[in-house]
Design a protein around this motif. Structure first.
Motif, PDB file in Angstrom:
ATOM      1  N   HIS A   1       2.384   7.365   3.026  1.00  0.00           N
ATOM      2  CA  HIS A   1       1.549   6.573   3.921  1.00  0.00           C
ATOM      3  C   HIS A   1       1.796   5.081   3.756  1.00  0.00           C
ATOM      4  O   HIS A   1       1.723   4.332   4.736  1.00  0.00           O
ATOM      5  N   VAL A   2       2.094   4.658   2.539  1.00  0.00           N
ATOM      6  CA  VAL A   2       2.412   3.237   2.332  1.00  0.00           C
ATOM      7  C   VAL A   2       3.695   2.877   3.068  1.00  0.00           C
ATOM      8  O   VAL A   2       3.810   1.807   3.673  1.00  0.00           O
ATOM      9  N   ALA A   3       4.670   3.790   3.044  1.00  0.00           N
ATOM     10  CA  ALA A   3       5.926   3.533   3.755  1.00  0.00           C
ATOM     11  C   ALA A   3       5.718   3.492   5.266  1.00  0.00           C
ATOM     12  O   ALA A   3       6.319   2.668   5.964  1.00  0.00           O
TER      13      ALA A   3
ATOM     14  N   LYS B   1       0.550  -7.735   6.234  1.00  0.00           N
ATOM     15  CA  LYS B   1       1.017  -7.103   5.002  1.00  0.00           C
ATOM     16  C   LYS B   1       0.303  -7.720   3.822  1.00  0.00           C
ATOM     17  O   LYS B   1       0.269  -8.944   3.657  1.00  0.00           O
ATOM     18  N   GLU B   2      -0.288  -6.868   2.998  1.00  0.00           N
ATOM     19  CA  GLU B   2      -0.973  -7.304   1.785  1.00  0.00           C
ATOM     20  C   GLU B   2      -0.418  -6.484   0.627  1.00  0.00           C
ATOM     21  O   GLU B   2      -0.618  -5.271   0.557  1.00  0.00           O
ATOM     22  N   GLY B   3       0.294  -7.130  -0.267  1.00  0.00           N
ATOM     23  CA  GLY B   3       0.988  -6.413  -1.321  1.00  0.00           C
ATOM     24  C   GLY B   3       2.081  -5.556  -0.689  1.00  0.00           C
ATOM     25  O   GLY B   3       2.950  -6.053   0.028  1.00  0.00           O
ATOM     26  N   SER B   4       2.062  -4.266  -0.953  1.00  0.00           N
ATOM     27  CA  SER B   4       3.057  -3.359  -0.364  1.00  0.00           C
ATOM     28  C   SER B   4       2.504  -2.582   0.831  1.00  0.00           C
ATOM     29  O   SER B   4       3.191  -1.738   1.393  1.00  0.00           O
ATOM     30  N   VAL B   5       1.250  -2.880   1.211  1.00  0.00           N
ATOM     31  CA  VAL B   5       0.594  -2.144   2.299  1.00  0.00           C
ATOM     32  C   VAL B   5       0.762  -2.910   3.606  1.00  0.00           C
ATOM     33  O   VAL B   5       0.402  -4.082   3.708  1.00  0.00           O
ATOM     34  N   LYS B   6       1.308  -2.200   4.607  1.00  0.00           N
ATOM     35  CA  LYS B   6       1.480  -2.777   5.946  1.00  0.00           C
ATOM     36  C   LYS B   6       0.364  -2.285   6.849  1.00  0.00           C
ATOM     37  O   LYS B   6       0.031  -1.109   6.854  1.00  0.00           O
ATOM     38  N   LEU B   7      -0.189  -3.202   7.618  1.00  0.00           N
ATOM     39  CA  LEU B   7      -1.299  -2.870   8.512  1.00  0.00           C
ATOM     40  C   LEU B   7      -1.002  -3.413   9.903  1.00  0.00           C
ATOM     41  O   LEU B   7      -0.719  -4.597  10.072  1.00  0.00           O
TER      42      LEU B   7
ATOM     43  N   THR C   1       5.089   8.370  14.521  1.00  0.00           N
ATOM     44  CA  THR C   1       5.537   7.035  14.936  1.00  0.00           C
ATOM     45  C   THR C   1       4.685   6.481  16.073  1.00  0.00           C
ATOM     46  O   THR C   1       4.910   5.356  16.514  1.00  0.00           O
ATOM     47  N   TYR C   2       3.729   7.262  16.537  1.00  0.00           N
ATOM     48  CA  TYR C   2       2.890   6.835  17.662  1.00  0.00           C
ATOM     49  C   TYR C   2       1.928   5.743  17.202  1.00  0.00           C
ATOM     50  O   TYR C   2       1.303   5.843  16.140  1.00  0.00           O
TER      51      TYR C   2
ATOM     52  N   GLN D   1       2.805  11.452  -3.872  1.00  0.00           N
ATOM     53  CA  GLN D   1       3.701  11.615  -2.727  1.00  0.00           C
ATOM     54  C   GLN D   1       3.033  11.173  -1.432  1.00  0.00           C
ATOM     55  O   GLN D   1       3.641  10.492  -0.599  1.00  0.00           O
ATOM     56  N   LEU D   2       1.773  11.570  -1.266  1.00  0.00           N
ATOM     57  CA  LEU D   2       1.045  11.188  -0.054  1.00  0.00           C
ATOM     58  C   LEU D   2       0.865   9.675   0.030  1.00  0.00           C
ATOM     59  O   LEU D   2       1.024   9.074   1.093  1.00  0.00           O
ATOM     60  N   VAL D   3       0.521   9.082  -1.116  1.00  0.00           N
ATOM     61  CA  VAL D   3       0.344   7.624  -1.138  1.00  0.00           C
ATOM     62  C   VAL D   3       1.642   6.921  -0.768  1.00  0.00           C
ATOM     63  O   VAL D   3       1.665   6.011   0.076  1.00  0.00           O
ATOM     64  N   ASN D   4       2.742   7.339  -1.373  1.00  0.00           N
ATOM     65  CA  ASN D   4       4.029   6.712  -1.080  1.00  0.00           C
ATOM     66  C   ASN D   4       4.419   6.889   0.391  1.00  0.00           C
ATOM     67  O   ASN D   4       4.949   5.968   1.027  1.00  0.00           O
TER      68      ASN D   4
END
Length: 419
Positions: free
Chosen positions: A36-38, A89-95, A142-143, A31-34
């Motif tokens: 934070h990935v979102a 964005k790399e794979g599903s991870v946004k940075l 959202t900050y 749940q935490l991974v999902n």
């Protein structure tokens, strides 16, 4: 504080029990991974070093992306910080990546204040986050967190020792940001010189008590890697976005007449190790250390300045009332000081006016006396002139009488002769 430390702090009354069946909270990590990935992640890198050391090139090499940085001039009058933010964005991870350039660092003749704009920028990002935390209606999820997570400090490949500006700047920054020193353009010195240069830098950092970022070794999953990386500090790096073909494979390299320096070859430089240390292994630790240590240090200082203290066993409401009373007393004290100062200034002004009035009166009396003296002198001169005029009239009358008498005598004599 880690979860293990928290559990230890709960005391011996906490019991460990075994569940009789599947409950489902073992999905919490997922749940935490999902979550934070979102939401995505933010990572902020500050690059400090003299102009021309290849800071922009190394960043582009790290992320394998051209960011089109504007080249900096050597004639910048003072240090200017230029933050650039990019969504990656790399794979599903946004940075959300922010690169902070320090344009003009070390280019001035007087380098005394070179670190001040950098310190002010780091503190301002801490202050922005603190103000967001202190809001009644917060939106930290959202900050956009702009706190600097890592500072890549670029050292010129002189082969001798650290410059004074490098030691002073790192010493001022080590309590505010995670510092990773790198030797820029390490392909300009030989391997033996590079090794001696690294050893000398390590000794100077230790002797001057400069606290650079320590790669964590308490986690078994990364302890071996971080132990190797710890021995490589400062990383000897080479940056390049140009590609050449070596043994049928394309590799990023710097081409020279005598050969090529492969950026991704550990035999040529430490670039691969730096990328692993900063991005692939310890990115989360850099973020967590920034929040739990550097920001926490700043937060404590600021709250202490606001009058908050852990020693006071008061509730937030009581602390607020106490602070409010102290503030009101301070305002009254300042108001009384201003009132007293105003009275003193008024008295001083009255004395100045009285003195000025006395000076004017003295001048007036002097002018009046001078006018009376001049008037008296003029009156005396007028009287003298009147006397002179009267004497002149008297003498003129006498002269006229003499002339008339003489004329009458002459007339009588002439008549006698005629007879």
């Amino acid at each position: 504080m880690t979860t293990v430390e928290v559990m230890k702090g709960l005391g011996p009354d906490v019991r460990t029990i075994k569940l009789n069946g599947h409950v489902g909270f073992d999905s919490l990590p997922d749940q935490l991974v999902n979550k934070h990935v979102a939401q995505g992640f933010s990572f902020n890198i500050m690059c400090i070093g003299e102009t021309g050391l290849g800071k922009s090139t190394l960043i582009e090499t790290l992320f394998n992306q051209r960011f089109e940085f504007t080249p900096s001039s050597h004639e910048v009058p003072q240090v200017k910080l230029k933050p650039h933010t990019y969504d990656l964005k790399e794979g599903s991870v946004k940075l959300k990546l922010t690169i902070i350039e320090t344009s003009g660092f070390g280019d001035q003749v007087n380098k005394e204040d070179s670190s001040k704009p950098i310190i002010d920028y780091i503190n301002q990002q801490f202050e922005n986050f603190l103000q967001e935390e202190l809001k009644i209606k917060r939106s930290l999820h959202t900050y956009h967190d702009t706190r600097v997570h890592v500072c890549l400090y670029f050292i010129a490949p002189t082969g001798h020792s650290l410059k004074s500006i490098d030691m002073v700047t790192m010493k001022k920054l080590d309590s505010r940001v995670n510092i990773i020193p790198v030797i820029a353009k390490s392909d300009t010195i030989t391997k033996p010189e590079l090794q001696r240069f690294k050893t000398r830098i390590q000794n100077e950092i230790a002797n001057n008590d400069i606290h650079i970022y320590q790669f964590p070794t308490d986690d078994e999953t990364v302890s071996e890697q971080n132990s190797i990386m710890k021995n490589l500090v400062p990383f000897a790096v080479v940056g390049s976005s140009d590609e050449i073909t070596v043994n049928g494979r394309k590799s990023r390299a710097r081409q020279y007449p005598w050969g090529a320096v492969l950026v991704d070859s550990e035999a040529h430089c430490d670039f691969v190790r730096l990328r692993e240390a900063m991005l692939r292994v310890n990115m989360d630790d850099l973020r967590e250390r920034t929040h739990a240590m550097h920001y926490e240090h700043y937060r404590r200082q600021r709250l202490a300045e606001m009058g908050f203290s852990d020693e006071d066993k008061l509730s937030l409401q009581e602390m607020y009332e106490k602070r409010r009373e102290t503030h009101q007393a301070e305002l009254q004290r300042k108001e009384e000081e201003m009132r007293q100062m105003f009275v003193v200034r008024v008295k001083e002004k009255e004395q100045e006016l009285k003195k000025a009035e006395g000076d004017l009166q003295t001048k007036f009396e002097a002018v009046k006396k001078q006018h009376a003296d001049e008037k008296r002198k003029l009156e005396e001169k007028r009287q003298g002139l009147d006397e002179e005029i009267a004497e002149f009239q008297r003498r003129k009358t006498a002269a006229d009488n003499r002339n008339n008498l003489a004329s009458g005598t002459s007339f009588t004599l002439s008549k006698s002769k005629k007879k």
